[in-house]
Each structure stands twice: as structure tokens, then as C-alpha cells.
Enzyme design. Sequence first.
Site, PDB file in Angstrom:
ATOM      1  N   ALA A 125      -4.954   5.662 -11.747  1.00 13.86           N
ATOM      2  CA  ALA A 125      -6.179   5.033 -11.254  1.00 13.86           C
ATOM      3  C   ALA A 125      -7.063   5.995 -10.473  1.00 13.86           C
ATOM      4  O   ALA A 125      -8.053   5.582  -9.872  1.00 13.86           O
ATOM      5  CB  ALA A 125      -5.822   3.833 -10.371  1.00 13.86           C
ATOM      6  N   ASN A 193       0.465   5.152  -4.860  1.00 13.86           N
ATOM      7  CA  ASN A 193       0.649   6.064  -5.989  1.00 13.86           C
ATOM      8  C   ASN A 193      -0.596   6.896  -6.266  1.00 13.86           C
ATOM      9  O   ASN A 193      -0.500   8.065  -6.653  1.00 13.86           O
ATOM     10  CB  ASN A 193       1.061   5.279  -7.237  1.00 13.86           C
ATOM     11  CG  ASN A 193       2.484   4.765  -7.152  1.00 13.86           C
ATOM     12  OD1 ASN A 193       3.358   5.426  -6.620  1.00 13.86           O
ATOM     13  ND2 ASN A 193       2.712   3.569  -7.658  1.00 13.86           N
ATOM     14  N   HIS A 223     -10.951   3.040  -4.259  1.00 14.72           N
ATOM     15  CA  HIS A 223     -10.502   4.295  -3.651  1.00 14.72           C
ATOM     16  C   HIS A 223     -11.709   5.210  -3.467  1.00 14.72           C
ATOM     17  O   HIS A 223     -12.498   5.411  -4.399  1.00 14.72           O
ATOM     18  CB  HIS A 223      -9.470   4.990  -4.538  1.00 14.72           C
ATOM     19  CG  HIS A 223      -8.307   4.130  -4.914  1.00 14.72           C
ATOM     20  ND1 HIS A 223      -7.293   3.820  -4.042  1.00 14.72           N
ATOM     21  CD2 HIS A 223      -8.011   3.489  -6.073  1.00 14.72           C
ATOM     22  CE1 HIS A 223      -6.417   3.042  -4.642  1.00 14.72           C
ATOM     23  NE2 HIS A 223      -6.821   2.824  -5.878  1.00 14.72           N
TER      24      HIS A 223
END
Length: 272
Positions: A125, A193, A223
Site C-alpha cells: 500500500a 506493514n 498514509h
Amino acid sequence: MVGTPVRIGIAGIGAIGSSVARALDRGEIVGCELVAISARSQNRAAEFNATLNSRVSCLSFEDLARECDTVLEGLPPQMFDAIALPVLSAGKTLIAMSASQLLGREDLVELARRMGGRIVVPSGAMLGLDAIKAAAVGEIRKVKIRTRKPPRSLATAPYVVRNGLNLESLKEAVCVLRGTVSDVAKEFPANVNVAAALSLAGLGPDRTQMEIWADPSLMFNTHNVDVESDSSNFSMSIQNRPSDENPATGRITAQSVIAYLRQMNSILRVGT
């Protein structure tokens, strides 16, 4: 011209493993062949296997490591070693989705080196890992990631439970924890992660700064990354759409694995 197909095994058939398995089953990844799957429950593995066009073997983690060239790990973080150790001991390639479980694990890197195995961490991601790796050839001065998630996706994290934090009643965004990626990973092993992969590509987990936020205004994980280096300063932002199988897993995560497998046999490869 593609030679003998790479024999792919999948450990864990959640949102990531099932999506990659179906892409392989449909013949969408040239040069790769799905030969076996494994899961925490063999009944679950058998049920999923019955949905594939071409049935494959349902194996234990140890047999998966022996029979396959490359194994995709898509398991809960606490089960990481159960597949990582046999795969690397067999000198095979491990595609690790639980990147947080690689932090501080030089023993796994040494095992892979000694036995001729490899550990691959897909972009998942996080966009911009190519840029981070390029900047790391020079000098990276600072990397900071801010991860914002809907409160419900953090509600069962060990840190939240242990401290009795009531995130469901939030009216505005709250920083739940800040520190290095190493620090945050200890408390949120299933939620870092992306940051773990970022740190492994750049400054390392002890020098990469992280903030994790619970934000009631969000529907999707977001993010934001800021990087300062001698070659460039840059910022990145991504908001991930959830997968159909599991809203806690971004759709792009499985797609990044498929993209990696496709480029293994690609004549034209773009990106580092």
C-alpha cells in the site's frame, strides 16, 4: 520466451492470498503457476480450492516450502515464522506481506543468505519505494510517515486494548502513538506493514519516524510521507481503497503482488 513456470505457493488465503490465487488461476500472470495453497484451517483451504478453475494441492507450511519455488506469505503477523522459516530454510523465495515481522530479524536475512533463499517485500500500500531506494544510494536525512486510520480499524490493537482507549467515540482526529517505526511496530504489529516497508527501503526502523492517528472523518486508510535527502526532498500521500474481501486490507496491496510476479518474466521492466 518464457521457460519453465515459476511454481507459486500461497500461505494464507485472506484478502491478499485469495486475490493473487485467483489471478494465477485465471492465467493472468505469465510465467507463473499456482501449485499449492495453505491456510490456518485445512478445511478453509479445501473450500477455497473448490472455487478455483484448476484444483491445486492443499499442503502444510513445510510441504508448501518444499514443493514451491516462491511462496506468498499472507498470514496474521503472529504466524509469520511458521512459513518464513521453512521457506528460507529450503532456499526458496519468500514474498513477505507482514513486513513488520522483518524488523530486527537479521537472523532471517542470514538464514536466506546461507541457504540461497530470498526475501521480497512488495510495495503493497506504499507508493514511492523506488524513490526512497534511490535516495538511499546517497544520504537520507529524515523520513517521517503519518498513518491515519478509521478508529474501528485500530480498536483491537494491543496498545489500544491494554490502555483502555475508547476510539469509537472520537469526534476529531487523535494521535494514538508516535515514535520510531520500531517503537510503533511493537504496539501495532498488524497496522504498520506500510511503515515497515518504508523503513526497510530507507533509513531503517530505528531512524524512521512514525505517527499513527485515529481519524473519525476517514473511511479509508491514509498514509503521508515526507523525505529529506541530499538528492531531493519529496512528499507522498496515498488513500487506499479497501479490498472486497476485507475492508482492513487495501485493494492495491494484492495488486502490488500481482505486479511483482508479472515483472519477474517481463521483457520490459519499469522501475527499480
